[in-house]
Motif scaffolding. Structure first.
Motif, PDB file in Angstrom:
ATOM      1  N   GLY A 169      38.882 -34.312  25.704  1.00 49.36           N
ATOM      2  CA  GLY A 169      38.237 -35.595  25.492  1.00 49.36           C
ATOM      3  C   GLY A 169      37.949 -36.401  26.737  1.00 49.36           C
ATOM      4  N   VAL A 170      38.342 -35.891  27.904  1.00 47.45           N
ATOM      5  CA  VAL A 170      38.176 -36.629  29.158  1.00 47.45           C
ATOM      6  C   VAL A 170      37.141 -35.934  30.042  1.00 47.45           C
ATOM      7  CG1 VAL A 170      39.323 -37.473  31.238  1.00 47.45           C
ATOM      8  CG2 VAL A 170      40.568 -37.408  29.056  1.00 47.45           C
TER       9      VAL A 170
ATOM     10  N   LEU B 271      27.681 -40.666  18.953  1.00 48.58           N
ATOM     11  CA  LEU B 271      27.387 -42.015  19.438  1.00 48.58           C
ATOM     12  C   LEU B 271      28.647 -42.634  20.035  1.00 48.58           C
ATOM     13  CD1 LEU B 271      25.179 -43.529  16.590  1.00 48.58           C
ATOM     14  CD2 LEU B 271      24.476 -43.122  18.955  1.00 48.58           C
ATOM     15  N   ASN B 272      28.502 -43.270  21.184  1.00 48.56           N
ATOM     16  CA  ASN B 272      29.613 -44.003  21.782  1.00 48.56           C
ATOM     17  C   ASN B 272      29.806 -45.346  21.088  1.00 48.56           C
ATOM     18  OD1 ASN B 272      30.392 -42.322  24.011  1.00 48.56           O
ATOM     19  ND2 ASN B 272      28.562 -42.980  25.109  1.00 48.56           N
ATOM     20  N   PRO B 273      31.045 -45.826  20.983  1.00 48.75           N
ATOM     21  CA  PRO B 273      31.247 -47.248  20.700  1.00 48.75           C
ATOM     22  C   PRO B 273      30.761 -48.069  21.904  1.00 48.75           C
ATOM     23  CG  PRO B 273      33.262 -45.968  20.351  1.00 48.75           C
ATOM     24  CD  PRO B 273      32.301 -45.083  21.082  1.00 48.75           C
ATOM     25  N   PHE B 274      30.671 -49.383  21.751  1.00 47.82           N
ATOM     26  CA  PHE B 274      30.316 -50.230  22.882  1.00 47.82           C
ATOM     27  C   PHE B 274      31.374 -50.052  23.979  1.00 47.82           C
ATOM     28  CE2 PHE B 274      28.041 -53.574  20.016  1.00 47.82           C
ATOM     29  CZ  PHE B 274      27.035 -52.654  19.788  1.00 47.82           C
TER      30      PHE B 274
ATOM     31  N   LEU C 296      39.662 -52.234  25.776  1.00 49.45           N
ATOM     32  CA  LEU C 296      39.769 -51.884  27.197  1.00 49.45           C
ATOM     33  C   LEU C 296      40.582 -50.614  27.449  1.00 49.45           C
ATOM     34  CD1 LEU C 296      40.165 -55.371  28.963  1.00 49.45           C
ATOM     35  CD2 LEU C 296      38.133 -54.232  28.061  1.00 49.45           C
ATOM     36  N   GLN C 297      40.627 -49.725  26.469  1.00 48.96           N
ATOM     37  CA  GLN C 297      41.238 -48.414  26.658  1.00 48.96           C
ATOM     38  C   GLN C 297      40.171 -47.423  27.123  1.00 48.96           C
ATOM     39  OE1 GLN C 297      44.685 -47.784  26.352  1.00 48.96           O
ATOM     40  NE2 GLN C 297      44.516 -50.033  26.370  1.00 48.96           N
ATOM     41  N   PRO C 298      40.557 -46.366  27.854  1.00 43.17           N
ATOM     42  CA  PRO C 298      39.564 -45.443  28.408  1.00 43.17           C
ATOM     43  C   PRO C 298      38.651 -44.820  27.349  1.00 43.17           C
ATOM     44  CG  PRO C 298      41.701 -45.078  29.429  1.00 43.17           C
ATOM     45  CD  PRO C 298      41.930 -46.047  28.298  1.00 43.17           C
ATOM     46  N   LEU C 299      37.372 -44.806  27.631  1.00 40.23           N
ATOM     47  CA  LEU C 299      36.387 -44.182  26.757  1.00 40.23           C
ATOM     48  C   LEU C 299      36.625 -42.680  26.722  1.00 40.23           C
ATOM     49  CD1 LEU C 299      33.701 -44.660  25.112  1.00 40.23           C
ATOM     50  CD2 LEU C 299      32.492 -44.105  27.240  1.00 40.23           C
ATOM     51  N   ARG C 300      36.634 -42.095  25.523  1.00 47.36           N
ATOM     52  CA  ARG C 300      36.895 -40.671  25.357  1.00 47.36           C
ATOM     53  C   ARG C 300      35.737 -40.020  24.611  1.00 47.36           C
ATOM     54  NH1 ARG C 300      42.077 -39.059  26.433  1.00 47.36           N
ATOM     55  NH2 ARG C 300      41.828 -37.210  25.127  1.00 47.36           N
ATOM     56  N   CYS C 301      35.612 -38.721  24.801  1.00 51.62           N
ATOM     57  CA  CYS C 301      34.595 -37.925  24.125  1.00 51.62           C
ATOM     58  C   CYS C 301      35.225 -37.146  22.971  1.00 51.62           C
ATOM     59  CB  CYS C 301      33.968 -36.925  25.099  1.00 51.62           C
ATOM     60  SG  CYS C 301      33.115 -37.646  26.510  1.00 51.62           S
ATOM     61  N   ASN C 302      34.378 -36.739  22.038  1.00 49.68           N
ATOM     62  CA  ASN C 302      34.757 -35.761  21.019  1.00 49.68           C
ATOM     63  C   ASN C 302      35.866 -36.269  20.099  1.00 49.68           C
ATOM     64  OD1 ASN C 302      33.981 -33.263  19.988  1.00 49.68           O
ATOM     65  ND2 ASN C 302      35.659 -32.182  20.998  1.00 49.68           N
TER      66      ASN C 302
ATOM     67  N   GLN D 158      30.660 -41.184  33.927  1.00 48.28           N
ATOM     68  CA  GLN D 158      32.029 -41.668  33.778  1.00 48.28           C
ATOM     69  C   GLN D 158      32.960 -40.914  34.722  1.00 48.28           C
ATOM     70  OE1 GLN D 158      33.571 -41.545  29.767  1.00 48.28           O
ATOM     71  NE2 GLN D 158      35.628 -42.145  30.376  1.00 48.28           N
ATOM     72  N   ALA D 159      32.777 -39.603  34.830  1.00 44.50           N
ATOM     73  CA  ALA D 159      33.598 -38.817  35.753  1.00 44.50           C
ATOM     74  C   ALA D 159      33.391 -39.258  37.194  1.00 44.50           C
ATOM     75  CB  ALA D 159      33.278 -37.327  35.602  1.00 44.50           C
ATOM     76  N   VAL D 160      32.144 -39.552  37.554  1.00 41.76           N
ATOM     77  CA  VAL D 160      31.849 -40.016  38.919  1.00 41.76           C
ATOM     78  C   VAL D 160      32.529 -41.349  39.186  1.00 41.76           C
ATOM     79  CG1 VAL D 160      30.015 -40.827  40.466  1.00 41.76           C
ATOM     80  CG2 VAL D 160      29.667 -38.764  39.081  1.00 41.76           C
ATOM     81  N   LEU D 161      32.362 -42.294  38.261  1.00 41.20           N
ATOM     82  CA  LEU D 161      32.907 -43.631  38.472  1.00 41.20           C
ATOM     83  C   LEU D 161      34.433 -43.614  38.496  1.00 41.20           C
ATOM     84  CD1 LEU D 161      32.702 -46.654  38.789  1.00 41.20           C
ATOM     85  CD2 LEU D 161      32.279 -46.857  36.332  1.00 41.20           C
ATOM     86  N   THR D 162      35.046 -42.868  37.609  1.00 42.88           N
ATOM     87  CA  THR D 162      36.507 -42.799  37.570  1.00 42.88           C
ATOM     88  C   THR D 162      37.057 -42.207  38.859  1.00 42.88           C
ATOM     89  OG1 THR D 162      36.463 -42.565  35.159  1.00 42.88           O
ATOM     90  CG2 THR D 162      38.476 -41.913  36.281  1.00 42.88           C
ATOM     91  N   ALA D 163      36.425 -41.160  39.345  1.00 44.38           N
ATOM     92  CA  ALA D 163      36.880 -40.533  40.589  1.00 44.38           C
ATOM     93  C   ALA D 163      36.707 -41.456  41.792  1.00 44.38           C
ATOM     94  CB  ALA D 163      36.133 -39.222  40.818  1.00 44.38           C
ATOM     95  N   ALA D 164      35.760 -42.397  41.682  1.00 45.63           N
ATOM     96  CA  ALA D 164      35.518 -43.342  42.778  1.00 45.63           C
ATOM     97  C   ALA D 164      36.421 -44.569  42.710  1.00 45.63           C
ATOM     98  CB  ALA D 164      34.054 -43.778  42.778  1.00 45.63           C
ATOM     99  N   GLY D 165      37.294 -44.634  41.712  1.00 49.05           N
ATOM    100  CA  GLY D 165      38.225 -45.752  41.614  1.00 49.05           C
ATOM    101  C   GLY D 165      37.886 -46.778  40.563  1.00 49.05           C
TER     102      GLY D 165
END
Length: 290
Positions: free
Chosen positions: A120-121, A271-274, A259-265, A243-250
């Motif tokens: 999921g990440v 569709l993503n939640p907001f 405000l919990q981390p957005l997850r896939c699957n 998301q992977a790019v931004l997370t790796a950049a801090g």
């Protein structure tokens, strides 16, 4: 490959993934510079589909299994039920042409998005910008040989910089503007209300910016912006690579409601939640947004 299969992604692997994204970008540009060949259609959800979308999809779908042969979800292909997808880890999640409306508008703000998702990440992401030949890469330490999380930017395939979000805490203390980047086309009343609330709590004027596609995340990753509220629909393939790019950049990408981390699957729908994308994960965003 099952859920328990370990990954160990090398620099060579990342370089080959970037090469695939760039090749997809070249396939897109063949139609971008000859728009009469783009063959624009409308999908069932009223979003546009062009020959460039399909050319990029076909190239990526052919090449990715030679790099890592795991399941794949693309915007331009059917996807199975959640019950079947739950057995997948890792899997590829791709948007062959993110920002088709920007492609049609010929403003250059469209991208090729390729993510590798584990449990999921999004742990590996490539976002390629065909018109400028810029590429953003984010890699989580859990899948690297040297156990280091890193984000990098490339120009014409050559590394230009290590990416790092800028200090939002420092900007707050120095009463500098908060650069808020938003979609060119998908605003909402909820987004406007959130930005208005932020302005009452930030000690300087907010600086609004706009961009298309997943470039918004990448601008935060490289310190050109600080915050991206998305209170309008998106799909997982739109966001996972960035998301992977931004997370790796801090930075971080979180659900707007908790405000919990957005997850896939995690749901039948893709569709993503907001969500909210933020630079400087060390900043106390909770106090600003609560």
């Amino acid at each position: 490959m099952n859920k328990n299969t370990a990954l160990n992604i090398s620099n060579e692997f990342s370089a080959q993934l970037i090469a695939i994204a760039r090749a997809a970008g070249e396939a897109i540009l063949a139609f971008y510079y000859a728009p009469e060949t783009a063959n624009i259609q409308t999908k069932s959800d009223d979003s546009p589909l062009t020959a460039a979308d399909m050319a990029a999809h076909n190239l990526i779908a052919c090449e990715l299994p030679t790099l890592l042969n795991v399941p794949m979800i693309s915007e331009e292909s059917a996807f199975p039920s959640l019950a079947e997808r739950k057995a997948w880890s890792p899997y590829w999640l791709i948007d062959p042409l993110d920002g088709t409306k920007e492609f049609i508008a010929r403003n250059g703000q469209f991208t090729v998005n390729i993510a590798l998702v584990v449990n999921g990440v999004p742990v590996l992401g490539v976002v390629h910008v065909p018109v400028s030949d810029e590429t953003y890469l984010g890699v989580d330490k859990s899948i690297t040989q040297n156990q280091v999380t890193y984000a990098e930017k490339y120009l014409a395939g050559v590394k230009q910089a290590d990416l790092r979000t800028r200090s939002v805490s420092q900007r707050f203390a120095q009463q500098l503007p908060l650069d808020v980047v938003m979609s060119l086309r998908h605003g909402s009343a909820e987004q406007a209300a959130l930005v208005a609330k932020l302005q009452t709590r930030w000690p300087a004027p907010l600086n609004p910016l706009t961009a298309g596609s997943s470039l918004k995340f990448c601008w935060i990753a490289e310190g050109r912006a600080d915050f991206y509220p998305r209170l309008a629909p998106t799909c997982e393939w739109d966001t996972a690579a960035a998301q992977a790019v931004l997370t790796a950049a801090g930075g971080q990408v979180v659900y707007a409601d908790n405000l919990q981390p957005l997850r896939c699957n995690t749901r039948e729908s893709l569709l993503n939640p907001f969500f909210l994308a933020m630079g400087d994960a060390e900043f106390d965003w909770q106090s600003l947004l609560a």
